[in-house]
Write a protein that holds these residues in place. Structure first.
Motif, PDB file in Angstrom:
ATOM      1  N   ASP A 237      -8.494  28.057  19.673  1.00  0.00           N
ATOM      2  CA  ASP A 237      -8.350  26.614  19.561  1.00  0.00           C
ATOM      3  C   ASP A 237      -9.097  26.205  18.283  1.00  0.00           C
ATOM      4  N   ASN A 238     -10.126  25.374  18.368  1.00  0.00           N
ATOM      5  CA  ASN A 238     -10.880  25.027  17.158  1.00  0.00           C
ATOM      6  C   ASN A 238     -12.281  25.616  17.160  1.00  0.00           C
TER       7      ASN A 238
ATOM      8  N   TYR B 220      -8.266  29.324  26.627  1.00  0.00           N
ATOM      9  CA  TYR B 220      -7.875  28.936  25.280  1.00  0.00           C
ATOM     10  C   TYR B 220      -6.348  28.944  25.174  1.00  0.00           C
ATOM     11  N   GLN B 221      -5.831  28.100  24.280  1.00  0.00           N
ATOM     12  CA  GLN B 221      -4.383  27.958  24.141  1.00  0.00           C
ATOM     13  C   GLN B 221      -3.839  28.610  22.877  1.00  0.00           C
ATOM     14  N   THR B 222      -4.639  28.607  21.800  1.00  0.00           N
ATOM     15  CA  THR B 222      -4.138  29.119  20.519  1.00  0.00           C
ATOM     16  C   THR B 222      -5.189  29.996  19.843  1.00  0.00           C
TER      17      THR B 222
ATOM     18  N   SER C  48      -1.176  32.076  13.036  1.00  0.00           N
ATOM     19  CA  SER C  48      -1.377  31.205  14.192  1.00  0.00           C
ATOM     20  C   SER C  48      -0.419  31.634  15.294  1.00  0.00           C
TER      21      SER C  48
ATOM     22  N   SER D 284       0.258  31.258  19.922  1.00  0.00           N
ATOM     23  CA  SER D 284      -0.167  30.797  21.236  1.00  0.00           C
ATOM     24  C   SER D 284      -0.763  31.963  22.012  1.00  0.00           C
TER      25      SER D 284
END
Length: 291
Positions: free
Chosen positions: A204-205, A227-229, A241, A243
């Motif tokens: 994510d970030n 987490y998603q990404t 990047s 998913s």
């Protein structure tokens, strides 16, 4: 009267010793007479005849570190993990090593977001983060450290390889961001592999670290919010990047392979091509005027 005065005088130090709590002791042993002994940042005295006895209040705030230093010797620093009871004495042995003759000094500046976090180089305790940083001096001619670990209660331990080494009078900065640990969570992990050394990995970030020797191990709590990404980036390469669709169970490791592609720069127009284009444009203008 004389006996009464003697009794009163004798009771004064006894009464003073009782003020403010019970007393325990640390016996600090060292191979260098005159070495100075610090508990945290408090100077406690100097080694004499190989020993210094340090009184502490067993009901007071406990000290966390001891440092012993002397000119011409490398400073000894370690954590205090044992605390004396009333009237008890705990032995601490500090063996000082002579500093390399003519050894030049460099330094690491470790920055961290958690006050009091403990910093280790390999297995050597270097101190605690104060005001967001800790300066660690090293000999540039000595055996280089391989890893850094930073830990604090309630946070996930940060561990990374040390790949940059300071030259004489140079300071290398290591930025550490500790993540809070979810309460009671079981652990799994992601193994991120990448073809670019030093590429930065984000879930994510959240920055998780840099690729070292082709990989980075990221520990996660299986009971926490997943987490998603994932994002992997490096200068001169297109950002990767994707998913995150697979989640590790307790004790499981999921591998994510990130292949970075170099950024291709468009070749500038050559002078001959530019002149040719201008010539064609000029011819078209002449024909248009004639028409």
């Amino acid at each position: 009267m004389i006996l009464g005065i003697m009794l009163v005088v004798g009771m004064i130090p006894f009464a003073s010793a009782q003020i403010g709590g019970d007393i325990g002791y640390y016996a600090v042993h060292c191979n260098v007479d005159g070495a100075k002994v610090y508990f945290d940042n408090d100077l406690k005295g100097e080694i004499k005849d190989g020993r210094l006895l340090v009184e502490v209040y067993v009901t007071g705030t406990p000290y966390t570190t001891i440092s012993v230093e002397a000119d011409g010797y490398e400073t000894y620093t370690t954590r205090i993990v044992e605390y004396p009871a009333k009237g008890e004495t705990i032995d601490i042995t500090a063996t000082l090593q002579q500093a390399p003759i003519g050894g030049d000094m460099g330094a690491y500046l470790v920055t961290c977001n958690v006050q009091g976090a403990q910093v280790y180089f390999d297995n050597d305790y270097k101190g605690a983060i104060q005001n967001g940083e800790l300066l660690v001096s090293v000999y540039t001619t000595g055996t280089p450290y391989k890893t850094i670990s930073v830990q604090a209660e309630g946070y996930e331990t940060y561990t990374a390889a040390i790949t940059q080494y300071p030259a004489k009078s140079e300071t290398v900065t290591i930025d550490v961001a500790l993540q809070q640990s979810p309460i009671g969570g079981d652990m799994g992990a992601y193994l991120v592999t990448c073809n670019v050394q030093g590429a930065q990995v984000y879930f994510d970030n959240d920055y998780k670290g840099a690729i070292q020797n082709g990989e980075l191990l990221v520990s996660v709590y299986v009971t926490g919010t997943p987490y998603q990404t994932i994002r992997v980036q490096a200068d001169g390469y297109q950002t990767y990047s994707a998913s995150i669709t697979q989640y590790p169970a307790q004790g499981e490791t999921v591998t994510i392979a990130a292949t970075l592609t170099p950024v291709t720069q468009k070749a500038p127009l050559s002078p001959l091509c530019a002149l040719g284009a201008l010539g064609v444009l000029g011819a078209l203008l002449v024909l248009r005027r004639k028409n």
